[in-house]
Design a protein around this motif. Sequence first.
Motif, PDB file in Angstrom:
ATOM      1  N   LYS A   1       0.855  -1.180   0.000  1.00 34.22           N
ATOM      2  CA  LYS A   1       0.000   0.000   0.000  1.00 34.22           C
ATOM      3  C   LYS A   1       0.890   1.228   0.000  1.00 34.22           C
ATOM      4  O   LYS A   1       2.046   1.171   0.417  1.00 34.22           O
ATOM      5  N   VAL A   2       0.347   2.345  -0.485  1.00 42.97           N
ATOM      6  CA  VAL A   2       1.133   3.570  -0.565  1.00 42.97           C
ATOM      7  C   VAL A   2       0.293   4.743  -0.079  1.00 42.97           C
ATOM      8  O   VAL A   2      -0.936   4.761  -0.255  1.00 42.97           O
ATOM      9  N   THR A   3       0.950   5.706   0.539  1.00 40.71           N
ATOM     10  CA  THR A   3       0.313   6.954   0.948  1.00 40.71           C
ATOM     11  C   THR A   3       0.974   8.095   0.190  1.00 40.71           C
ATOM     12  O   THR A   3       2.210   8.185   0.146  1.00 40.71           O
ATOM     13  N   LEU A   4       0.190   8.934  -0.440  1.00 45.49           N
ATOM     14  CA  LEU A   4       0.689  10.062  -1.221  1.00 45.49           C
ATOM     15  C   LEU A   4       0.309  11.369  -0.539  1.00 45.49           C
ATOM     16  O   LEU A   4      -0.843  11.551  -0.124  1.00 45.49           O
ATOM     17  N   LEU A   5       1.276  12.279  -0.405  1.00 44.90           N
ATOM     18  CA  LEU A   5       1.042  13.576   0.225  1.00 44.90           C
ATOM     19  C   LEU A   5       1.347  14.690  -0.754  1.00 44.90           C
ATOM     20  O   LEU A   5       2.347  14.652  -1.478  1.00 44.90           O
ATOM     21  N   SER A   6       0.469  15.691  -0.796  1.00 45.51           N
ATOM     22  CA  SER A   6       0.701  16.865  -1.634  1.00 45.51           C
ATOM     23  C   SER A   6       0.128  18.078  -0.919  1.00 45.51           C
ATOM     24  O   SER A   6      -0.468  17.964   0.159  1.00 45.51           O
ATOM     25  N   ASP A   7       0.289  19.257  -1.521  1.00 44.84           N
ATOM     26  CA  ASP A   7      -0.250  20.482  -0.933  1.00 44.84           C
ATOM     27  C   ASP A   7      -1.775  20.460  -0.899  1.00 44.84           C
ATOM     28  O   ASP A   7      -2.387  21.184  -0.119  1.00 44.84           O
ATOM     29  N   ARG A   8      -2.385  19.639  -1.752  1.00 45.47           N
ATOM     30  CA  ARG A   8      -3.848  19.582  -1.818  1.00 45.47           C
ATOM     31  C   ARG A   8      -4.464  18.617  -0.820  1.00 45.47           C
ATOM     32  O   ARG A   8      -5.666  18.658  -0.574  1.00 45.47           O
ATOM     33  N   GLY A   9      -3.647  17.714  -0.282  1.00 47.93           N
ATOM     34  CA  GLY A   9      -4.203  16.749   0.656  1.00 47.93           C
ATOM     35  C   GLY A   9      -3.388  15.474   0.694  1.00 47.93           C
ATOM     36  O   GLY A   9      -2.279  15.399   0.153  1.00 47.93           O
ATOM     37  N   VAL A  10      -3.962  14.445   1.323  1.00 43.93           N
ATOM     38  CA  VAL A  10      -3.276  13.177   1.525  1.00 43.93           C
ATOM     39  C   VAL A  10      -4.179  12.033   1.068  1.00 43.93           C
ATOM     40  O   VAL A  10      -5.376  12.009   1.370  1.00 43.93           O
ATOM     41  N   ILE A  11      -3.615  11.104   0.301  1.00 46.50           N
ATOM     42  CA  ILE A  11      -4.299   9.863  -0.051  1.00 46.50           C
ATOM     43  C   ILE A  11      -3.620   8.749   0.733  1.00 46.50           C
ATOM     44  O   ILE A  11      -2.416   8.507   0.565  1.00 46.50           O
ATOM     45  N   ARG A  12      -4.362   8.073   1.582  1.00 44.45           N
ATOM     46  CA  ARG A  12      -3.776   7.065   2.456  1.00 44.45           C
ATOM     47  C   ARG A  12      -4.165   5.649   2.026  1.00 44.45           C
ATOM     48  O   ARG A  12      -5.283   5.406   1.592  1.00 44.45           O
ATOM     49  N   GLY A  13      -3.211   4.756   2.171  1.00 45.73           N
ATOM     50  CA  GLY A  13      -3.481   3.333   2.000  1.00 45.73           C
ATOM     51  C   GLY A  13      -3.945   2.924   0.621  1.00 45.73           C
ATOM     52  O   GLY A  13      -4.797   2.048   0.471  1.00 45.73           O
ATOM     53  N   MET A  14      -3.387   3.512  -0.438  1.00 50.74           N
ATOM     54  CA  MET A  14      -3.765   3.132  -1.799  1.00 50.74           C
ATOM     55  C   MET A  14      -3.175   1.751  -2.118  1.00 50.74           C
ATOM     56  O   MET A  14      -1.971   1.530  -1.986  1.00 50.74           O
ATOM     57  N   ASP A  15      -4.029   0.830  -2.522  1.00 50.91           N
ATOM     58  CA  ASP A  15      -3.629  -0.565  -2.710  1.00 50.91           C
ATOM     59  C   ASP A  15      -2.869  -0.739  -4.021  1.00 50.91           C
ATOM     60  O   ASP A  15      -3.390  -0.453  -5.096  1.00 50.91           O
ATOM     61  N   LEU A  16      -1.632  -1.229  -3.927  1.00 49.95           N
ATOM     62  CA  LEU A  16      -0.816  -1.460  -5.117  1.00 49.95           C
ATOM     63  C   LEU A  16      -0.844  -2.913  -5.575  1.00 49.95           C
ATOM     64  O   LEU A  16      -0.252  -3.252  -6.596  1.00 49.95           O
ATOM     65  N   THR A  17      -1.478  -3.777  -4.801  1.00 45.85           N
ATOM     66  CA  THR A  17      -1.614  -5.192  -5.198  1.00 45.85           C
ATOM     67  C   THR A  17      -3.088  -5.584  -5.110  1.00 45.85           C
ATOM     68  O   THR A  17      -3.463  -6.483  -4.354  1.00 45.85           O
ATOM     69  N   PRO A  18      -3.945  -4.920  -5.884  1.00 43.77           N
ATOM     70  CA  PRO A  18      -5.392  -5.119  -5.726  1.00 43.77           C
ATOM     71  C   PRO A  18      -5.878  -6.513  -6.096  1.00 43.77           C
ATOM     72  O   PRO A  18      -6.884  -6.978  -5.585  1.00 43.77           O
ATOM     73  N   SER A  19      -5.180  -7.180  -6.987  1.00 41.20           N
ATOM     74  CA  SER A  19      -5.656  -8.499  -7.409  1.00 41.20           C
ATOM     75  C   SER A  19      -5.169  -9.619  -6.500  1.00 41.20           C
ATOM     76  O   SER A  19      -5.572 -10.771  -6.652  1.00 41.20           O
ATOM     77  N   ASN A  20      -4.297  -9.286  -5.549  1.00 45.57           N
ATOM     78  CA  ASN A  20      -3.851 -10.210  -4.501  1.00 45.57           C
ATOM     79  C   ASN A  20      -2.978 -11.361  -4.996  1.00 45.57           C
ATOM     80  O   ASN A  20      -2.560 -12.190  -4.201  1.00 45.57           O
ATOM     81  N   TYR A  21      -2.723 -11.459  -6.294  1.00 48.13           N
ATOM     82  CA  TYR A  21      -1.882 -12.551  -6.759  1.00 48.13           C
ATOM     83  C   TYR A  21      -0.726 -12.027  -7.624  1.00 48.13           C
ATOM     84  O   TYR A  21      -0.165 -12.742  -8.436  1.00 48.13           O
ATOM     85  N   VAL A  22      -0.371 -10.765  -7.434  1.00 44.64           N
ATOM     86  CA  VAL A  22       0.745 -10.184  -8.172  1.00 44.64           C
ATOM     87  C   VAL A  22       2.050 -10.787  -7.676  1.00 44.64           C
ATOM     88  O   VAL A  22       2.305 -10.838  -6.470  1.00 44.64           O
ATOM     89  N   LYS A  23       2.874 -11.269  -8.576  1.00 46.68           N
ATOM     90  CA  LYS A  23       4.169 -11.840  -8.207  1.00 46.68           C
ATOM     91  C   LYS A  23       5.251 -10.785  -8.407  1.00 46.68           C
ATOM     92  O   LYS A  23       5.454 -10.289  -9.513  1.00 46.68           O
ATOM     93  N   LEU A  24       5.924 -10.430  -7.318  1.00 45.92           N
ATOM     94  CA  LEU A  24       6.998  -9.444  -7.358  1.00 45.92           C
ATOM     95  C   LEU A  24       8.333 -10.155  -7.195  1.00 45.92           C
ATOM     96  O   LEU A  24       8.495 -10.966  -6.271  1.00 45.92           O
TER      97      LEU A  24
END
Length: 484
Positions: free
Chosen positions: A438-461
């Motif tokens: 998961k990733v959290t992005l911060l900018s002057d406009r606000g914060v996006i928390r907990g954005m899922d980078l492995t939404p399909s749950n079977y991504v092989k890294l």
Amino acid sequence: MRRLHLTDRHLRVMLWCILLGLQPAFGGILDPFNWARSDRIEVNIPWLPFENETRCYDDLGCLNITRSWYHLIHRPFNVFPLPRVVINTRFILYTKKNPTDGQLLNVNVNKTIVKSNFNPQKLTKMIIHGFIDTPLSNWVSEMKDELVKAGDFNVVVVDWAGGSLPLYTQATANTRLVGLEVAHFINTLQKEHGLNPLDVHIIGHSLGAHTAGYAGERIQGLGRITGLDPAEPYFQGMPTHVRLDPSDAQFVDVIHTDGKSIFLLDFVFMAGYGMSQPVGHLDFYPNNGKEQPGCDLTEGPLVPLTLVKQGLEEASRVLVACNHVRAIKLFTESINGKCPYIGHQCPSYQHFLAGKCFHCGHGCAIMGFHADSSPGLITNKDNETENEVYPSEEHDTIGAKYYLSTGKEQPFCQRHYKVSIQLANPKGAESWVQGFLKVTLLSDRGVIRGMDLTPSNYVKLEHGTSYTIVVTHPMDLGGKVRKV
């Protein structure tokens, strides 16, 4: 004469498809050389005409059924429309002066036009419903209200409820006559009241999209058609005169949301209600144009909540045709929404999610109501009206697919974020370790928390490699991310 060899299993599947009125998407598998086209069949099959059959409808014109309207798999049956008096096509006008109480327009009764609020100098938006639908459906009223709010338009709702009922085969035939009615309506308004066809925009859902196409064939210079998940059965894989196609208007934009096909080998075939093939100048495929987020009944108690919030009609749509009606919801939201639906031209949805078509150098377009302001479309300044738009010669969009991702509930429009990660490769790394990112992005406009980078749950890294994914969120950070 070539013979088509089918197994017993194939025959059972075809029989089920015919009985259910479904169009198999596996036509290319059973019929790779297109032998099933009726103009290649030389045997005497009762339902195939060997001479043109024609019926005429007063001042509307004539319809015929020839061999080109048949295909053994895609369109095995054809009939003529029901009588005009049965379908009873009506045109109901709404404007800013009468946003709730519609005015019935009849071009054959001049006073209904003259005494109405119809103004031929203003843009005209027409809404055509689809199969087992009526102008009383919630979505028709919602779309009409958004259009009235958006501008000083003539908003005309086309009522063909007398012809939209089962059987589906008959309803598909009825669309041809409704198309004649719509063409006669617009052509008469042009001839007798000065309406410019370039100022007319027809919005059709499902069978209504092909109805708009039939009308466009008979209207010289129709401005625009928007197809909202055009119906697949009896249309996909057929010649252009049978279905919606780019020649039906100066600009044809299409939203595909239910193009998935599932083949159950030993029992029956189930198909999406909507087309998967591109049929316009711009064809959009939100979420790959197949399964829409929020439409999977296994995700949660979607139907009971919908039943409480929006009533029985909307709950039944969720159960039966959630993906199919999502195109309606996306278009309606786009009319006055502040978030633009940006589609990216790409070879596939998988390429899009991998960030390979993220920048608009590959080609971008705006999905929905404002599609006519997309990059790559040019306005004809030479005409008296500046409403005519079409793809430029330098950027031919016909046949291209535009992909984007949307949310599972309103607001559906999302901002796209491309995230790339370089994975370390430590000596003691173990390949069996599993987890989620998961990733959290911060900018002057606000914060996006907990954005899922492995939404399909079977991504092989894999260690030492890079991983890129396009994810979405309703918040717009303005492209200025300060911290991750």
